[in-house]
Design a protein around this motif. Structure first.
Motif: not given
Lengths: 176, 102, 631
Positions: C258-260, C314-316, C340-346
């Motif tokens: 998700a994040a990295t 959702s990540t994709i 931002v995505h890293a924060f909310f997806k994690a």
């Protein structure tokens, strides 16, 4: 003289042929003696009387006699003749005959390309042979004597009977 | 001074040698094998003597003497071995000694 | 302070080695200390480095540190050297901070597991490799980090290796990303043969000098790098591995998927943006792939029943947004959305982990319901994350980043109206499936009882990430809302600013902003209607004829798995079956067999028969004589 050569040659060949085809050992030996005598005659005709004499004395006289003694010792009997007939089947002759024929062909080819055609025969007597033996071939003489010594010892040792009865049974032998 | 055909001598030696070879290969009896070997040795010696006669030298005869010596030694040892063979295997068949023990 | 840069990746590697050597022997607390502590210290160091970088930036806003020469052969000289510029600094901060929070979370989450030290060892190795990837000075070191994260992904997806399904999922992930890796390697080879150097800075300087815009070589190189990025970032056509990768533990999904790791592709393209600018065809392809992916994945997410699979799709989809941004030349917009995505997806993944663990490891959302009262912290944080994901206007960071991207697709010279339409439709679908999740899990009647409440060390990371998801967006706001462009300005030295102004301008900008906001809210409203109020109606539609076909098609990810199985896997297995006896092996087996036969043949010459030996003697004599006489 030439005729002597050819006649002796044919006699030698025919008697050798008989040697290898006989089933009785003593018969074969006798034929072998005839062959040896014929070859001795050839030697004589070629001007080498010394070796002719040696051939008769040693080869035919001593070695063949040794053969006869051993055959007598081995007590070959009537059965062995039948056995020999069995062993020498006609089919078995093919391979060796071919091999020898090829060898013979090669030798003939080599011989006919050599420089020997006609020999002017002159006698090389015992004196010459003796001088040669005690001269250039001295060391060979010594070596031959050593060979004879080893043959003597070997024959003595190997011919010994083991155990009390020399009847040919296979028994445990210790290191002899 | 007669002239002989040296070729015939050599041819004779070759023929005797070939016959001896056939004998070695075809006979199964040890004594006959030894006999055939003697035939071959004799043939070789004949060739030597013919050559020596051609060059009028004693060398051929000397070689024949040595061959003789060697044949004598070989026959004595060979026949002694044949005696042992007969005692060991009970037969004079050379093929009987085809396997090693153990 | 900047000289301590090398410690930031080195500490997790050291943690990995320590855990590999001694992990089984030290108690759990020790493992947790080493595992989470190494990443924590790295995070602190990264923060300090950031402060030092921002307050007193080095010359040219680039700091490089060469540790040692890796190889020097035939003119190729590469070293283990790190370079720090704003781009890698942002990645560094995100990786270490989110990584640390997830490690902290997993200390508690994984404490029942047998492979505790193995887990932390792999996680540390992953963080170390990812940091190497983003700090790499040259493409070879980047590729090393790239492979390292791929390896750790494989190891961690198949963490519970005793179940063959997990092994299958991890193998699938590895093989599919491998295809991208090969393309990346080919791209690196191409760049090296053309420029004789692998230093990224040098390449980016040399490329515009030697290659014209749109030249064949530039386009090929850009497409190869794009293919590599597609594999790692799970975009079409290499996206089939990510939903199956949810077989791994939840912290793994949060960190890696998700994040990295999945953003490594985005980083790669942003890093080599000069090259991509030289190949407009590749840029267009990136944008189109991004747009298509975000729609496809969004629709698939709508039909999933497993929480983690929804989040995977959702990540994709969200990475599709990042690719869309990259494709239209909005490099900093993509990086902003990444952060931002890293924060909310994690956050979403960790909260999902809490939910799953609380309801006896049940992952099916249909079986959950009404957990709002039982798991309050999880609910509020999940809501915060979902709001950010759906880009709820004004209050969430996701709004600002998504707006940035949508404005760029409209206004940038490489953008187009169609791309904007795709983005907006995607926003609608995103809020739809996101709030479907929220309503299915937290609202409605209670179907299952919570077995245990999450402990503090699980809640703290959730809260921190929730705060970040909501408030980290204020660094970059559109013009109509108080034009802040802190982010773009910061990144200006590393990423060229988008050609049109970053801020949404004028009336067009305002109206687009309003449209996008309305669309997100419409999605929430639609989710409320479909999944809360009229649930029965929705279920009836789903069970009807066309509904069933559609839902099955979408939930299987638009049939990609089916296609690949028929088109690629089956022929390959057929070839394998034909070559079952491995005809190359026949050569070696044949040699051995031949030797055996020769031995058997030659053993006839040893018959023991005296007359046979005599015959062989005679034969040899004949041959020798022939040689002498005739030759």
């Amino acid at each position: 003289m030439n005729a002597m050569l050819y006649i002796s040659g044919f006699v030698a060949m025919i008697s050798t042929l008989m040697v290898i085809t006989r089933k009785n050992a003593v018969h074969a030996l006798l034929y072998l003696i005839v062959s040896l005598l014929a070859v001795a005659l050839i030697f004589f005709v070629l001007g080498a009387p010394f070796v002719a004499a040696l051939e008769v004395i040693i080869y035919a006289g001593a070695i063949m006699v040794l053969f006869i003694f051993v055959i007598m010792m081995l007590n070959v009997n009537i059965e062995s003749a039948q056995q020999e007939r069995q062993w020498m089947s006609p089919a078995g002759w093919v391979g060796p005959a071919c091999l020898s024929a090829v060898l013979l062909g090669e030798l003939i080819y080599a011989m006919t390309n050599s420089s020997i055609r006609l020999i002017n025969v002159s006698m090389v007597g015992p004196k010459q042979v003796g001088i040669s033996l005690f001269g250039p071939y001295l060391i060979a003489v010594e070596l031959a004597s050593m060979l004879l010594l080893s043959g003597l010892i070997g024959a003595t040792h190997l011919g010994r009977r083991n155990g009390r009865n020399g009847d040919g049974k296979n028994r445990e032998r210790r290191n002899s | 001074m007669t002239t002989m055909s040296g070729e015939f001598g050599l041819l004779l030696a070759s023929a005797l040698f070939a016959l001896g070879l056939i004998g070695v290969l075809i006979r199964r009896n040890i004594i006959f094998i030894l006999m055939s070997i003697e035939v071959m040795l004799n043939a070789a010696g004949l060739a030597f003597v013919v050559a020596g006669s051609r060059w009028h030298q004693a060398d051929g005869q000397v070689m024949f003497i040595f061959i003789l010596v060697m044949a004598a030694a070989e026959v004595s040892v060979g026949l002694a071995l044949a005696l042992q063979f007969f005692r060991c295997f009970g037969t004079l068949d050379a093929d009987a000694a085809g396997r090693m023990r153990g | 302070m900047l000289e301590l840069l090398w410690l930031i990746p080195a500490l997790p590697f050291a943690g990995f080695i320590a855990l590999v050597i001694a992990g089984q022997r030290i108690p759990r607390q020790g493992v947790a200390l080493v595992g989470a502590g190494s990443v924590g210290v790295s995070a602190v160091l990264a923060a300090l480095t950031a402060i030092s970088f921002i307050t007193s930036p080095p010359a040219g806003h680039v700091f490089s540190q060469n540790l040692w020469t890796w190889m020097e052969v035939a003119g190729l000289k590469t070293g283990i050297s790190f370079v720090l510029d704003p781009l890698s600094l942002i990645m560094l901060l995100v990786i270490t901070s989110v990584g640390f929070l997830i490690h902290l979370y997993s200390v508690e989450y994984m404490k029942e597991e047998e492979g505790y030290s193995r887990f932390f060892a792999y996680m540390n190795l992953f963080v170390g490799s990812m940091l190497t990837l983003v700090l790499a000075d040259n493409l070879l070191l980047l590729y090393l980090g790239w492979e390292g994260v791929g390896l750790c992904s494989y190891l961690l997806i198949g963490f519970w290796y005793t179940d063959p399904e997990n092994g299958y999922a991890s193998r699938k992930a590895f093989i599919v990303t491998r295809i991208g890796d090969v393309a990346l390697a080919l791209g690196i080879f191409l760049l090296y043969t053309q420029f004789r150097t692998l230093q990224i800075q040098e390449l980016m300087q040399q490329a515009p000098l030697h290659w014209k815009t749109g030249s064949v070589l530039a386009t090929t190189a850009a497409f190869l790098l794009l293919a590599g990025a597609l594999g790692k970032s799970a975009q079409i056509p290499l996206q089939t591995w990510l939903p199956d990768a949810m077989a791994g533990p939840t912290p793994v999904s949060a960190l890696i998927h998700a994040a990295t790791m999945v953003t490594a592709g985005v980083y790669l393209i942003a890093r080599t943006n000069v090259l991509f600018s030289l190949a407009p065809a590749a840029m267009t392809a990136t944008a189109i792939i991004g747009a298509v992916t975000l729609l496809l994945a969004g629709c698939s997410a709508l039909m999933q029943q497993d929480i983690k699979r929804v989040l995977a799709y959702s990540t994709i989809s969200q990475i599709g947004y990042m690719f869309l941004a990259l494709g239209v030349g909005a490099w900093s917009a993509a990086m902003f959305h990444f952060m931002v995505h890293a924060f909310f997806k994690a956050l979403l993944f960790l909260a999902a982990g809490v939910i799953i663990a609380s309801v006896h490891h049940e992952r099916d959302m249909i079986k959950m319901g009404g957990l709002r009262k039982q798991l309050p912290v999880a609910f509020w944080t999940f809501l915060a994350g979902s709001a950010s994901l759906s880009a709820i206007p004004l209050v969430t960071a996701g709004f600002y980043s998504k707006e940035f991207i949508l404005w760029q697709t409209w206004a940038s010279p490489s953008g187009s109206r169609w791309l904007w339409m795709a983005g907006v439709t995607g926003a609608f679908v995103t809020s739809l499936y996101t709030f479907r999740m929220v309503f299915l899990i937290f609202y409605g009647e209670e179907k299952v009882k919570v077995s245990e409440n999450p402990s503090m060390s699980l809640k703290v990371p959730l809260v921190i990430l929730a705060v970040l998801s909501l408030f980290s967006g204020f660094v970059e706001t559109p013009q109509t809302l108080g034009e802040l462009s802190l982010f773009t300005d910061f990144m200006r030295t590393a990423l060229p600013a988008p050609s049109s102004s970053s801020a949404a301008q004028g009336s067009a900008g305002l109206s687009l902003l309003v449209i996008a906001s309305l669309v997100s809210l419409a999605g929430v409203w639609a989710a409320y209607l479909l999944f809360l109020r009229h649930r029965a109606f929705t279920e009836a539609v789903a069970l009807s004829g066309p509904g069933k076909i559609l839902s099955r098609f979408w939930s299987s990810g638009w049939g990609f798995d089916w296609l690949y199985a028929r088109a690629i896997v089956r022929p390959f297995l057929w070839i394998v079956r034909i070559n079952r006896d491995d005809f190359i092996d026949l050569i070696y087996g044949g040699t051995a067999w031949y030797s055996g036969q020769t031995y058997r043949f030659l053993s006839f010459t040893q018959s023991g028969n005296v007359r046979w030996y005599a015959a062989v003697l005679a034969f040899g004599a004949v041959i020798l004589l022939a040689l002498v006489v005739f030759v």
